[in-house]
Structure formats: C-alpha cells, structure tokens
Design an enzyme around this catalytic site. Structure first.
Site, short mmCIF file in Angstrom:
data_model
loop_
_atom_site.label_atom_id
_atom_site.label_comp_id
_atom_site.label_asym_id
_atom_site.label_seq_id
_atom_site.Cartn_x
_atom_site.Cartn_y
_atom_site.Cartn_z
N ASN A 19 0.83 -1.20 0.00
CA ASN A 19 0.00 0.00 0.00
C ASN A 19 0.87 1.25 0.00
O ASN A 19 1.99 1.24 0.50
CB ASN A 19 -0.94 0.01 1.21
CG ASN A 19 -0.28 0.55 2.46
OD1 ASN A 19 -0.32 1.75 2.74
ND2 ASN A 19 0.36 -0.34 3.23
N ASN B 298 3.58 5.66 16.15
CA ASN B 298 3.87 5.08 14.85
C ASN B 298 5.22 5.59 14.34
O ASN B 298 5.32 6.66 13.75
CB ASN B 298 2.76 5.43 13.85
CG ASN B 298 2.95 4.76 12.50
OD1 ASN B 298 4.04 4.28 12.17
ND2 ASN B 298 1.90 4.73 11.71
N CYS C 190 5.82 3.77 9.55
CA CYS C 190 5.31 3.96 8.19
C CYS C 190 6.46 4.30 7.24
O CYS C 190 7.15 5.31 7.44
CB CYS C 190 4.26 5.07 8.18
SG CYS C 190 3.51 5.32 6.55
N THR D 242 5.14 -2.10 8.11
CA THR D 242 5.32 -2.63 6.76
C THR D 242 6.75 -2.45 6.25
O THR D 242 7.50 -1.60 6.70
CB THR D 242 4.34 -1.95 5.79
OG1 THR D 242 4.47 -0.53 5.91
CG2 THR D 242 2.92 -2.37 6.09
N CYS E 108 11.48 -35.02 -5.63
CA CYS E 108 12.55 -35.07 -4.63
C CYS E 108 13.88 -35.43 -5.29
O CYS E 108 14.92 -34.84 -4.97
CB CYS E 108 12.20 -36.06 -3.52
SG CYS E 108 12.03 -37.78 -4.07
N CYS F 31 17.07 -32.93 -5.37
CA CYS F 31 18.31 -33.36 -4.73
C CYS F 31 19.44 -33.46 -5.75
O CYS F 31 20.57 -33.05 -5.49
CB CYS F 31 18.08 -34.71 -4.04
SG CYS F 31 19.50 -35.28 -3.08
N CYS G 245 23.34 -38.24 2.87
CA CYS G 245 22.28 -37.27 3.15
C CYS G 245 22.72 -36.33 4.27
O CYS G 245 23.22 -36.78 5.31
CB CYS G 245 20.99 -38.00 3.54
SG CYS G 245 19.62 -36.89 3.97
N CYS H 117 19.04 -31.82 4.79
CA CYS H 117 18.73 -30.42 4.46
C CYS H 117 17.23 -30.14 4.42
O CYS H 117 16.81 -28.98 4.44
CB CYS H 117 19.37 -30.03 3.15
SG CYS H 117 18.63 -30.82 1.69
N CYS I 196 14.06 -32.33 0.05
CA CYS I 196 13.19 -33.33 -0.58
C CYS I 196 11.81 -33.35 0.06
O CYS I 196 10.79 -33.43 -0.63
CB CYS I 196 13.83 -34.71 -0.51
SG CYS I 196 14.21 -35.28 1.16
#
Length: 428
Positions: A73, A132, A135, A201, A348, A352, A379, A382, A385
């Site tokens: 916005n 505030n 902004c 924001t 997967c 990988c 393996c 991580c 997969c």
C-alpha cells in the site's frame, strides 16, 4: 474452555486478537463492526494532521494461485479531521467499554506536538497509545514514521516526550526497515515505553506491468515505494519478535504483527514472545468475521493441550531460539522415503540431484517397480526433498543417533583456542 483474556502492559483485553492501525480501523463504524464480530481490540488508524491520499493506493502479490500472498500500500495516515476521529473514538469506547481501543499517533518530532496530541487523545478515553515510528512511505519523506523510527535517538526522545504527559500505556511501533530492530527497541525502552509492537510494513514495490511498463500500483503513470505486509512477511516479522523477546534489554511486552492470518499464526507469535497479535491484511482479504475462526481455533488448541490460559503460552519457545553458533554440529537427521505412499513424481530426486547433495537413487524393487531410496551416509538432512514433496507422509526426516557428544561451533572454537594456548614445557 480456555481463558483467552490477556493483560498487555496493564491493558486488559477479552482476547489477544486486535486489528492493526490500518484501513480496517479508519472509522468508528468499522471499529464497532469489528467489536461486534469478536475482535478484542483495535488500534485506530494513525492520527495526526490529516493528509491527502492518492488514487490508486493498494496492490497485491499472488503466488501459485494464492491470492494476496503479499499486500502493498501507498496509503498514508488518517485523511479525516482529528476532531471527527476523537468523537468517534469516544462514542465507540462508550458503547464497547470492555474492548480495547489504542490510538496510533504520528506527529513531527517536536516535544510540544507530542504533548498536545497525547493529551487530546487521552481525553476521549483510549486504553493506550501506539507511537507510529514505522510507516515507510509518504510520512517518512516528511520526517515522521520510519524516518524517525530508523534513528534510535529520535525513538528514545519522542517516546520520552509522549511519556512525559501520558496517563495510559505507551506502545512504540517499530519499523522493520532497519539492520537490527533490537537497537530501536532498546531505544524505546530507554525512553520509557511500556511495550513495543512490530513489525510495521516493509519497503516494497509490488510489481511492474510488463505491457504498460507502469508500476503496480501507479498514480497517473508514476509509482512510489510502499509498505509490504500479508502472509509473505510472517517469517520476517516472527524473527524480529523473537530477537526482541530474547533480548534482556527489551524487557517489555510485545504486540506481534506481520502476516498473522489465522489462529495458528497467532500461537506462533505468542510462543515467540508476543503477548497478543494485530491483524490487518487477513481482515482486508476476508472481512472481520475471520476472528470467529481465530477464537474457536485458539480455544480448541489450548483445550487440547490442557492449557488453562492463553497467557501461559507467551514466550514458551524463546529459550529454544538462539544463534547459529550454539547449534549442535553432531545432531543429524536424514530423509527416509515411504515408497508405499510415494507417487513417483520424482520431484525429490530432481531437487536433490540438481540443487542439493545427489543422495536419492532411482531403483527397482523385487517386483520391478520404480522406487526411490536415500543413501543415508550422503544425506545431510537439508529437508529439501520433504519440502518439495507434494504428498504428506511420503518423506520423513528421521533423527540418527550420533556416536559423538553434542558440540556447537562456539564450543569447538573455544576448544581449539584453548588447545592453541597450551604451552609445552621445554626439556633441558
């Protein structure tokens, strides 16, 4: 049924769900409708000297079929006279005395201006004030909003000015457009803030129309950066809440916001240290009635957990959140593929093979059917997969028992340093 009441810096609310200062809280009519729907509180759209807004002012980012994954916005603070807002705040509080009304405020960084607006707003019976300092557009160009919120000295000074005359709790709303949000959070606390809220924001441009070459949104062919919110910003907001919650110098309650769309999100924010949450984009997307599902979902969650009060979950995950150097280097998980569930889409394997550690093999079972199997020795756990897999239960991440004791990076470096400092005596 669990007790959903919260005590936020001395402000009592019937539940932790508040509307954030934004278009949904622009008028008494809207806030009263929200309270009728079940919202526990509302932060009134930011008050100050009325401004002129532009048209158009909203844009959304959709992703993979999900509408409003992110929301942008370029709207500013209230465009209605202060006297009108104050009258409606008074009438709304009189009609809903048990619901929370917080006045969001923004004025130039001058002591007398803060004193004046704080006194005028408190005269109509608000429960608290939210300064505030977040902004990122329009107001920042005038020296307010994020322009103040990015300077710790100004955050501290303006908070102090508000506290000089305030009779109600002062909440400081922080900008995420900064390297380290804990710096400004600490400044707010030094200034006397009773609480902080985050995040406002994030600086953004929603997009560009590749046919017209105009920005999205645009005003007569011209664009400007705006504020980004919605589900897409939740991980950023959650991290900033967590960083402040674990900081011993930010020892005040936190109001969490930034992508809160359902009760599960609210639980996440509260576990990470927020006493309550504020919602904007989800309400703009689906309307005020979403709070009914939020209240029911939170109630059911607490009942299922055997938790009597929602206040009992605040901050329960904070101690689990640390720095990378404190993570156990010897902890290991590996992927295991359940071929009875797997649909052989091979996502997967592709992920990988192309972008990870090439540890998923395409094989044949005894009946000649295609199967996938993880070489556990290769393996690294991580999770990629399992993340790309479209079928629940097809891939599990399983912990492997380590033969090595826990060892963090920090402990490792300390041990190396200690060994390097050892002197071997010379034999003569």
């Amino acid at each position: 049924m669990a007790d959903l009441r919260i005590d936020f810096a001395g402000i009592k609310s019937p539940n932790p769900f508040w509307l954030a200062s934004a278009p949904p809280t622009n008028s008494g009519y809207q806030v009263q409708r929200a309270f009728e729907a079940g919202w526990g509180g509302a932060v009134w759209k930011t008050l100050g000297d009325p401004i002129l807004n532009v048209s158009s002012r909203f844009a959304a980012v959709s992703f993979n079929g999900q509408k409003v994954a992110g929301f942008n916005n370029i709207e500013l603070i209230t465009d209605r006279p202060l006297e009108v807002n104050l009258k409606e705040i008074y009438e709304t509080k009189k009609r809903f005395p048990d619901h929370v009304i917080i006045a969001s405020l923004m004025v130039e960084p001058q002591q007398e201006k803060w004193h004046e607006i704080v006194k005028r707003v408190e005269d109509v019976g608000v429960d608290g004030l939210e300064l505030n300092f977040g902004c990122p557009h329009g107001m920042a160009e005038r020296g307010m909003g994020a322009a103040s919120g990015q300077v710790p000295e100004l955050v501290e000074k303006q908070t102090y000015w508000a506290k000089e005359v305030a009779q109600t709790p002062v909440i400081v709303k922080l900008t995420p457009n900064i390297t380290d949000i804990t710096v400004t959070a600490e400044a707010a606390v030094r200034g006397g803030a009773d609480a902080v809220s985050m995040i406002n924001t994030i600086n953004s441009l929603a997009g560009v129309d590749i046919d017209s070459w105009n920005t999205v949104p645009h005003v007569a062919g011209k664009g400007a950066h705006g504020g980004y919110c919605g589900p897409a910003v939740k991980p950023i907001a959650l991290n900033m809440v967590a960083e402040c919650a674990r900081n011993p110098h930010v020892n005040v309650p936190i109001s969490g916001m930034g992508g809160v769309s359902n009760w599960e999100n609210a639980v996440e924010f509260m576990l990470m240290g927020a006493t309550g949450v504020q919602v904007c984009t989800a309400a703009m997307h689906h309307g005020f009635r979403i709070v009914e599902d939020m209240i029911d979902g939170l109630n059911n969650y607490l009942d299922d957990k055997g938790i009597a009060s929602v206040m009992d979950i605040v901050g329960k995950t904070v101690t689990n959140y640390s720095d990378w150097g404190n993570l156990d280097l010897n902890y290991k998980v590996v992927a295991q593929i359940n071929n009875d569930v797997c649909i052989n889409c091979n996502k997967c394997h592709i992920a990988c093979e192309d972008t990870s550690h090439q540890c998923i093999d395409m094989l044949k079972d005894d009946q000649g059917r295609d199967i996938l199997k993880v070489r556990e020795d290769d393996c690294v756990g991580c999770n990629l997969c399992s993340i790309v897999c479209p079928v629940d239960g097809a891939i599990d991440m399983v912990e492997l028992k380590s033969e090595l004791p826990p060892m963090t990076w920090n402990e490792r470096q300390a041990a190396i340093g200690a060994a390097g400092n050892c002197s071997i005596p010379t034999i003569k």
